[in-house]
Design an enzyme around this catalytic site. Sequence first.
Site, PDB file in Angstrom:
ATOM      1  N   GLY A  95      66.563   5.731  20.587  1.00  0.00           N
ATOM      2  CA  GLY A  95      67.401   4.557  20.861  1.00  0.00           C
ATOM      3  C   GLY A  95      68.650   4.847  21.677  1.00  0.00           C
ATOM      4  N   GLY A  96      68.837   6.104  22.091  1.00  0.00           N
ATOM      5  CA  GLY A  96      70.037   6.441  22.864  1.00  0.00           C
ATOM      6  C   GLY A  96      69.883   6.223  24.356  1.00  0.00           C
ATOM      7  N   THR A  97      68.644   6.021  24.815  1.00  0.00           N
ATOM      8  CA  THR A  97      68.424   5.933  26.270  1.00  0.00           C
ATOM      9  C   THR A  97      67.444   4.805  26.596  1.00  0.00           C
ATOM     10  N   LEU A 141      64.764   2.132  27.411  1.00  0.00           N
ATOM     11  CA  LEU A 141      64.323   0.903  26.740  1.00  0.00           C
ATOM     12  C   LEU A 141      64.817   0.855  25.296  1.00  0.00           C
ATOM     13  N   ASP A 186      64.458  14.727  14.887  1.00  0.00           N
ATOM     14  CA  ASP A 186      63.310  15.130  15.703  1.00  0.00           C
ATOM     15  C   ASP A 186      62.082  14.526  15.044  1.00  0.00           C
ATOM     16  N   PHE A 227      54.846  13.621  31.105  1.00  0.00           N
ATOM     17  CA  PHE A 227      55.030  14.197  32.442  1.00  0.00           C
ATOM     18  C   PHE A 227      53.707  14.118  33.178  1.00  0.00           C
ATOM     19  N   TYR A 274      48.039   1.814  29.601  1.00  0.00           N
ATOM     20  CA  TYR A 274      46.857   2.692  29.691  1.00  0.00           C
ATOM     21  C   TYR A 274      46.387   3.183  28.318  1.00  0.00           C
ATOM     22  N   PRO A 315      54.415  -1.869  27.745  1.00  0.00           N
ATOM     23  CA  PRO A 315      55.157  -2.145  28.989  1.00  0.00           C
ATOM     24  C   PRO A 315      54.428  -1.588  30.199  1.00  0.00           C
ATOM     25  N   GLY A 316      54.571  -2.273  31.319  1.00  0.00           N
ATOM     26  CA  GLY A 316      54.243  -1.688  32.613  1.00  0.00           C
ATOM     27  C   GLY A 316      55.436  -0.882  33.076  1.00  0.00           C
TER      28      GLY A 316
HETATM   29  C1  HXC Z   1      52.888  20.923  32.932  1.00  0.00           C
HETATM   30  C2  HXC Z   1      54.538  21.107  31.345  1.00  0.00           C
HETATM   31  C3  HXC Z   1      55.363  20.228  32.070  1.00  0.00           C
HETATM   32  C4  HXC Z   1      54.856  19.705  33.301  1.00  0.00           C
HETATM   33  C5  HXC Z   1      56.411  20.832  30.281  1.00  0.00           C
HETATM   34  N1  HXC Z   1      55.237  21.459  30.260  1.00  0.00           N
HETATM   35  N2  HXC Z   1      56.519  20.066  31.381  1.00  0.00           N
HETATM   36  N3  HXC Z   1      53.321  21.449  31.755  1.00  0.00           N
HETATM   37  N4  HXC Z   1      53.630  20.082  33.689  1.00  0.00           N
HETATM   38  N5  HXC Z   1      55.585  18.849  34.028  1.00  0.00           N
HETATM   39  C6  HXC Z   1      54.756  22.400  29.256  1.00  0.00           C
HETATM   40  C7  HXC Z   1      55.641  23.642  29.175  1.00  0.00           C
HETATM   41  O1  HXC Z   1      55.289  24.598  30.159  1.00  0.00           O
HETATM   42  C8  HXC Z   1      55.329  24.121  27.776  1.00  0.00           C
HETATM   43  O2  HXC Z   1      54.083  24.778  27.728  1.00  0.00           O
HETATM   44  C9  HXC Z   1      55.153  22.826  26.994  1.00  0.00           C
HETATM   45  O3  HXC Z   1      54.855  21.817  27.960  1.00  0.00           O
HETATM   46  C10 HXC Z   1      56.404  22.451  26.249  1.00  0.00           C
HETATM   47  O4  HXC Z   1      57.484  22.434  27.177  1.00  0.00           O
HETATM   48  P1  HXC Z   1      58.990  22.306  26.700  1.00  0.00           P
HETATM   49  O5  HXC Z   1      59.828  22.113  27.894  1.00  0.00           O
HETATM   50  O6  HXC Z   1      59.310  23.421  25.745  1.00  0.00           O
HETATM   51  O7  HXC Z   1      58.877  20.962  25.831  1.00  0.00           O
HETATM   52  P2  HXC Z   1      59.966  20.145  25.059  1.00  0.00           P
HETATM   53  O8  HXC Z   1      61.327  20.792  25.195  1.00  0.00           O
HETATM   54  O9  HXC Z   1      59.417  19.891  23.719  1.00  0.00           O
HETATM   55  O10 HXC Z   1      60.047  18.779  25.913  1.00  0.00           O
HETATM   56  C11 HXC Z   1      59.056  17.806  25.823  1.00  0.00           C
HETATM   57  C12 HXC Z   1      58.775  17.189  27.175  1.00  0.00           C
HETATM   58  C13 HXC Z   1      60.098  16.713  27.865  1.00  0.00           C
HETATM   59  C14 HXC Z   1      57.809  16.026  26.958  1.00  0.00           C
HETATM   60  C15 HXC Z   1      58.109  18.214  28.076  1.00  0.00           C
HETATM   61  O11 HXC Z   1      59.820  16.127  29.117  1.00  0.00           O
HETATM   62  C16 HXC Z   1      60.861  15.737  27.019  1.00  0.00           C
HETATM   63  O12 HXC Z   1      61.645  16.109  26.135  1.00  0.00           O
HETATM   64  N6  HXC Z   1      60.682  14.428  27.249  1.00  0.00           N
HETATM   65  C17 HXC Z   1      61.355  13.342  26.480  1.00  0.00           C
HETATM   66  C18 HXC Z   1      61.614  12.117  27.307  1.00  0.00           C
HETATM   67  C19 HXC Z   1      60.473  11.630  28.134  1.00  0.00           C
HETATM   68  O13 HXC Z   1      59.530  12.341  28.455  1.00  0.00           O
HETATM   69  N7  HXC Z   1      60.578  10.382  28.536  1.00  0.00           N
HETATM   70  C20 HXC Z   1      59.569   9.699  29.354  1.00  0.00           C
HETATM   71  C21 HXC Z   1      58.822   8.714  28.565  1.00  0.00           C
HETATM   72  S1  HXC Z   1      58.124   7.620  29.689  1.00  0.00           S
HETATM   73  P3  HXC Z   1      53.959  26.406  27.690  1.00  0.00           P
HETATM   74  O14 HXC Z   1      52.500  26.649  27.526  1.00  0.00           O
HETATM   75  O15 HXC Z   1      54.507  26.856  29.002  1.00  0.00           O
HETATM   76  O16 HXC Z   1      54.778  26.841  26.515  1.00  0.00           O
HETATM   77  C22 HXC Z   1      56.614   7.146  29.251  1.00  0.00           C
HETATM   78  C23 HXC Z   1      56.121   6.042  30.183  1.00  0.00           C
HETATM   79  C24 HXC Z   1      54.660   5.893  30.281  1.00  0.00           C
HETATM   80  O17 HXC Z   1      56.041   7.576  28.321  1.00  0.00           O
HETATM   81  C25 HXC Z   1      54.185   4.823  31.264  1.00  0.00           C
HETATM   82  C26 HXC Z   1      54.820   4.753  32.597  1.00  0.00           C
HETATM   83  C27 HXC Z   1      54.343   3.639  33.482  1.00  0.00           C
HETATM   84  P1  NAP Z   2      63.324   7.604  27.777  1.00  0.00           P
HETATM   85  O1  NAP Z   2      64.669   7.049  28.087  1.00  0.00           O
HETATM   86  O2  NAP Z   2      63.012   8.982  28.218  1.00  0.00           O
HETATM   87  O3  NAP Z   2      63.114   7.458  26.221  1.00  0.00           O
HETATM   88  C1  NAP Z   2      62.493   8.415  25.409  1.00  0.00           C
HETATM   89  C2  NAP Z   2      63.377   8.661  24.206  1.00  0.00           C
HETATM   90  O4  NAP Z   2      62.635   9.422  23.241  1.00  0.00           O
HETATM   91  C3  NAP Z   2      64.643   9.451  24.518  1.00  0.00           C
HETATM   92  O5  NAP Z   2      65.774   8.752  24.016  1.00  0.00           O
HETATM   93  C4  NAP Z   2      64.459  10.763  23.775  1.00  0.00           C
HETATM   94  O6  NAP Z   2      65.705  11.239  23.276  1.00  0.00           O
HETATM   95  C5  NAP Z   2      63.520  10.352  22.650  1.00  0.00           C
HETATM   96  N1  NAP Z   2      62.758  11.474  22.132  1.00  0.00           N
HETATM   97  C6  NAP Z   2      61.949  12.308  22.826  1.00  0.00           C
HETATM   98  N2  NAP Z   2      61.468  13.266  22.019  1.00  0.00           N
HETATM   99  C7  NAP Z   2      61.953  13.012  20.778  1.00  0.00           C
HETATM  100  C8  NAP Z   2      61.812  13.656  19.528  1.00  0.00           C
HETATM  101  N3  NAP Z   2      61.051  14.750  19.374  1.00  0.00           N
HETATM  102  N4  NAP Z   2      62.454  13.136  18.455  1.00  0.00           N
HETATM  103  C9  NAP Z   2      63.223  12.018  18.599  1.00  0.00           C
HETATM  104  N5  NAP Z   2      63.401  11.372  19.757  1.00  0.00           N
HETATM  105  C10 NAP Z   2      62.775  11.873  20.852  1.00  0.00           C
HETATM  106  O7  NAP Z   2      62.181   6.664  28.404  1.00  0.00           O
HETATM  107  P2  NAP Z   2      61.922   5.090  28.328  1.00  0.00           P
HETATM  108  O8  NAP Z   2      61.372   4.707  29.635  1.00  0.00           O
HETATM  109  O9  NAP Z   2      63.088   4.384  27.774  1.00  0.00           O
HETATM  110  O10 NAP Z   2      60.714   5.037  27.282  1.00  0.00           O
HETATM  111  C11 NAP Z   2      60.823   4.346  26.051  1.00  0.00           C
HETATM  112  C12 NAP Z   2      59.432   4.013  25.552  1.00  0.00           C
HETATM  113  O11 NAP Z   2      58.799   3.119  26.454  1.00  0.00           O
HETATM  114  C13 NAP Z   2      58.498   5.197  25.405  1.00  0.00           C
HETATM  115  O12 NAP Z   2      57.685   5.026  24.275  1.00  0.00           O
HETATM  116  C14 NAP Z   2      57.653   5.110  26.653  1.00  0.00           C
HETATM  117  O13 NAP Z   2      56.406   5.742  26.508  1.00  0.00           O
HETATM  118  C15 NAP Z   2      57.519   3.615  26.772  1.00  0.00           C
HETATM  119  N6  NAP Z   2      57.144   3.157  28.101  1.00  0.00           N
HETATM  120  C16 NAP Z   2      58.035   3.230  29.126  1.00  0.00           C
HETATM  121  C17 NAP Z   2      57.648   2.774  30.369  1.00  0.00           C
HETATM  122  C18 NAP Z   2      58.571   2.802  31.536  1.00  0.00           C
HETATM  123  O14 NAP Z   2      58.137   2.527  32.658  1.00  0.00           O
HETATM  124  N7  NAP Z   2      59.857   3.113  31.348  1.00  0.00           N
HETATM  125  C19 NAP Z   2      56.355   2.267  30.553  1.00  0.00           C
HETATM  126  C20 NAP Z   2      55.480   2.218  29.492  1.00  0.00           C
HETATM  127  C21 NAP Z   2      55.894   2.664  28.271  1.00  0.00           C
HETATM  128  P3  NAP Z   2      65.986  12.806  23.036  1.00  0.00           P
HETATM  129  O15 NAP Z   2      65.418  13.520  24.223  1.00  0.00           O
HETATM  130  O16 NAP Z   2      67.460  12.874  22.906  1.00  0.00           O
HETATM  131  O17 NAP Z   2      65.309  13.143  21.755  1.00  0.00           O
END
Ligand code: HXC
Ligand code: NAP
Length: 284
Positions: free
Chosen positions: A17-19, A21, A66, A98, A148, A189-190
Amino acid sequence: MFATDMLQGEVVLITGGGTGLGRAMAERFAGLGAKVAVVGRRQEPLAQTVQAIALAGGKASHAACDVRDPASVAAAVDAVEAQLGSVTVLINNAAGNFLAATEELSANAFDAVVKIVLNGTFHCTTELGKRWIARGTKGHVLSIVTTYAWTGSAFVTPSACAKAGVLVLMKSLAVEWACYGIRCNAIAPGPFPTEGAFSRLMPDAMHEEALKQVPLGRFGRPDELASLAAYMLSPMNTWMTGECVTLDGGEVLKAGQEFSRMVDVPRDELKLALSMMRPSKGGK
Ligand code: HXC
Ligand code: NAP
């Protein structure tokens, strides 16, 4: 459009909830009278969200959490309930994602996403569900999935698997926990241009092409998603369960329709071409 006390009496816990959506929902729910708890791994964005809500006259708190760790989830719920009272609504919004070719993913990379999205949703949902069942109170779980979740998607397979799992968890529990007065719904969401999503999934160079896939011609606005979520939590919507509402400007329908690319042709040109294909009257 909504009464400013529409969500009064609700205590809403939003993961992530800090970032993005999650923050947009937190601010909207607080503006409608809910007490809001935001949880996530990083303190700074959580504290900023709480501060923004307080400045606007709302009530909020935050706790480090977490979602991959059930003990961390339980501790965070204890902390926010001590400050705000019993949680009545859970928003499963935290996610990781990712772009990567699946054949290049390590087992750890797959886990990194699935453990946040699917396992994290399970830990949060069961933590709150068990509390609601023990207390004999109603509850509502709203999970943010993606369009998806039904089709899968190339290059984000851990996320696709996890979101499909979350959707099925919501549908399963909608039936299993209805007898306790617990409802489970979802929003798909899209594309919404948040920093977290677009920095990882939508480089600027892809925007033009991505916009062409959206019949309504633009990306979503976080406040639109927050408004839909607010309606879904409101007293106007107490019979919906096991449902997922898509909010994507028509993107997913366009992707799946045989002739949908025809809308990209200027309409006058298209109509001319169609008229030329039409058999003349009396002709064979
Ligand atoms: C391949 C990758 C990678 C990448 C990480 N890894 N990024 N592999 N391509 N781009 C691999 C690493 O090499 C490692 O494997 C493993 O994943 C864990 O990496 P860490 O960096 O240690 O992971 P962690 O610190 O737990 O971070 C998790 C994370 C990071 C998902 C990788 O991006 C994160 O914290 N994301 C939170 C916010 C987020 O993603 N928001 C977007 C949501 S949007 P190895 O084997 O090397 O150890 C969304 C929208 C969907 O969902 C729809 C859109 C239209
Ligand atoms: P975002 O800002 O990256 O939001 C993801 C949030 O999840 C961050 O606040 C992150 O905070 C938190 N998070 C990640 N790992 C966590 C963990 N282990 N424990 C607790 N919190 C964790 O991206 P967003 O676009 O707002 O996405 C919000 C939601 O919408 C997600 O479910 C995403 O899949 C969905 N969605 C987004 C889109 C889009 O286009 N934006 C489209 C479809 C669906 P910390 O890293 O501080 O933990």
